[in-house]
Design an enzyme around this catalytic site. Structure first.
Site, PDB file in Angstrom:
ATOM      1  N   ASP A 164       7.324  -3.908  -9.830  1.00 44.88           N
ATOM      2  CA  ASP A 164       6.716  -3.452  -8.586  1.00 44.88           C
ATOM      3  C   ASP A 164       7.777  -3.343  -7.501  1.00 44.88           C
ATOM      4  OD1 ASP A 164       6.134  -6.167  -6.657  1.00 44.88           O
ATOM      5  OD2 ASP A 164       6.267  -6.583  -8.799  1.00 44.88           O
ATOM      6  N   SER A 165       7.669  -2.280  -6.713  1.00 45.21           N
ATOM      7  CA  SER A 165       8.548  -2.026  -5.564  1.00 45.21           C
ATOM      8  C   SER A 165      10.008  -1.992  -6.011  1.00 45.21           C
ATOM      9  CB  SER A 165       8.285  -3.089  -4.490  1.00 45.21           C
ATOM     10  OG  SER A 165       8.866  -2.730  -3.267  1.00 45.21           O
ATOM     11  N   ALA A 166      10.862  -2.865  -5.449  1.00 45.52           N
ATOM     12  CA  ALA A 166      12.268  -2.889  -5.855  1.00 45.52           C
ATOM     13  C   ALA A 166      12.419  -3.241  -7.326  1.00 45.52           C
ATOM     14  CB  ALA A 166      13.041  -3.880  -4.988  1.00 45.52           C
ATOM     15  N   PHE A 185       4.573  -0.028 -10.421  1.00 45.68           N
ATOM     16  CA  PHE A 185       3.700  -0.274  -9.290  1.00 45.68           C
ATOM     17  C   PHE A 185       4.478   0.008  -7.997  1.00 45.68           C
ATOM     18  CE2 PHE A 185       2.068  -2.913 -12.710  1.00 45.68           C
ATOM     19  CZ  PHE A 185       0.695  -2.756 -12.620  1.00 45.68           C
ATOM     20  N   HIS A 238       1.252  -1.002   0.483  1.00 42.30           N
ATOM     21  CA  HIS A 238       2.311  -1.539  -0.356  1.00 42.30           C
ATOM     22  C   HIS A 238       1.992  -2.973  -0.794  1.00 42.30           C
ATOM     23  CE1 HIS A 238       6.293  -1.107  -2.017  1.00 42.30           C
ATOM     24  NE2 HIS A 238       6.634  -2.298  -1.551  1.00 42.30           N
TER      25      HIS A 238
END
Length: 350
Positions: free
Chosen positions: A187-189, A215, A327
């Protein structure tokens, strides 16, 4: 970002979960199968998500102090969704001259599954832990016939790029002898790190990644904040909530720059390199890719650009967007029904 609303639960949780599960309408275009899971009142924030953004001031300022930033990645209040017996083990993987802690998660009746999912938590490259997504990963492992390896990769700036990527590579190098298929997720980074690991696995001849479950990924470093990938006017939202959406985008423009700076930590590297910016990589690297993202996520436009490229190249991409969500929605596991639906959809994509 930690907010006490992550400990609250939507009052209509079960009804909304049932409604989302029945939203099966999808479209197929240029190799991408898309689902748009809107709210009953379209283009409005989910109430618990709204609580996290509604009070942001105009031109919000994000503190660059690392301690404060890391506190902002802490999570709280997720609820365990599993209903079957699960086995959770801490392991140390030693491979490629690296030692990496992982959390191995599996159903008791799937302990010998031949498919592994290697997961990289979010946290803007400088924060987060595998424990932050443990509840979500337990549910994902329950819903999918696979074993999840939740990776405690090296964090910047103490161990900057490419340390976290190399940790992930070492984990897969160790697992490939045990599993017939290996997929990556994050997820994200963490999703960006997963995509970098996938590229190296292929180019180094370690293995082919079976699928990619992303994600709300960040896929470009060194963004043009005046460009199309950050133009929140492209996002449909009710008029009364547009100012808050815009302020959240302003906050994330700062976050995006800060996290890139910490990630490379002064190294003279090209931010457009494909390991750093997967949007600029050869999309043929990313077979069977699924992106799950919120309607109001500031990374939405770059994620859409990425999935279009991957779909055109491979004809097997999936895009799932949740109305009212923003987010880091895995922080709301067990409390917002869209998150549970997203984890189910992710499991079905493996």
């Amino acid at each position: 970002m930690l907010n006490d609303t992550t400990t609250k639960r939507s009052t209509d949780y079960q009804d909304e979960l049932t409604r989302l599960a029945h939203l099966t309408t999808h479209q197929v275009q240029n190799g991408v199968t898309s689902w748009f899971k809107e709210r009953v009142t379209p283009h409005t924030y989910e109430p618990l998500i709204w609580e996290t953004v509604k009070d942001l001031p105009e031109n919000p300022h994000l503190d660059t102090d690392l301690t404060s930033l890391r506190q902002g990645t802490e999570t709280s209040g997720q609820r365990d969704l599993t209903t079957t017996d699960m086995k959770i083990q801490m392991r140390q993987i030693v491979a490629m001259n690296r030692r990496v802690r992982v959390i191995r998660i599996a159903r008791m009746d799937h302990l010998n599954a031949d498919h592994a999912l290697v997961y990289f938590h979010g946290g803007a490259y400088y924060g987060g832990t595998p424990e932050d997504v443990l509840v979500a990963m337990k549910y994902l492992a329950e819903q999918a016939n696979c074993v999840v390896y939740n990776v405690d990769y090296a964090l910047a700036p103490e161990q900057p790029y490419p340390a976290g990527i190399l940790d992930g590579l070492a984990v897969i190098a160790d697992l490939k002898a045990t599993y017939a298929q290996i997929s990556v997720s994050g997820d994200s980074a963490g999703a960006s790190i997963a995509l970098a690991v996938s590229q190296l696995c292929r180019s180094m001849g370690i293995c082919e990644i079976a699928s990619h479950i992303l994600f709300y990924p960040t896929v470009i470093q060194g963004s043009d904040y005046q460009g199309d990938l950050w133009n929140d006017r492209q996002i449909d939202v009710v008029a009364g909530q547009r100012p808050a959406l815009h302020r959240f985008y302003q906050l994330f423009e700062q976050l995006d720059e800060i996290m890139s700076d910490y990630y490379v930590n002064g190294q003279a590297v090209d931010l457009k390199a494909p390991l750093l910016s997967p949007l600029l990589a050869d999309p043929h690297n990313f077979k069977k890719t699924t992106v799950l993202i919120g309607e109001f996520d500031p990374f939405r436009l770059q994620a859409e650009a990425f999935i279009r490229q991957v779909g055109s190249a491979n004809q097997d991409a999936r895009y799932i967007r949740y109305g009212g969500m923003s987010h880091a929605f895995l922080n709301f596991t067990g409390n917002v029904p869209a998150v549970q639906d997203a984890l189910k959809m992710a499991a079905q994509s493996l």
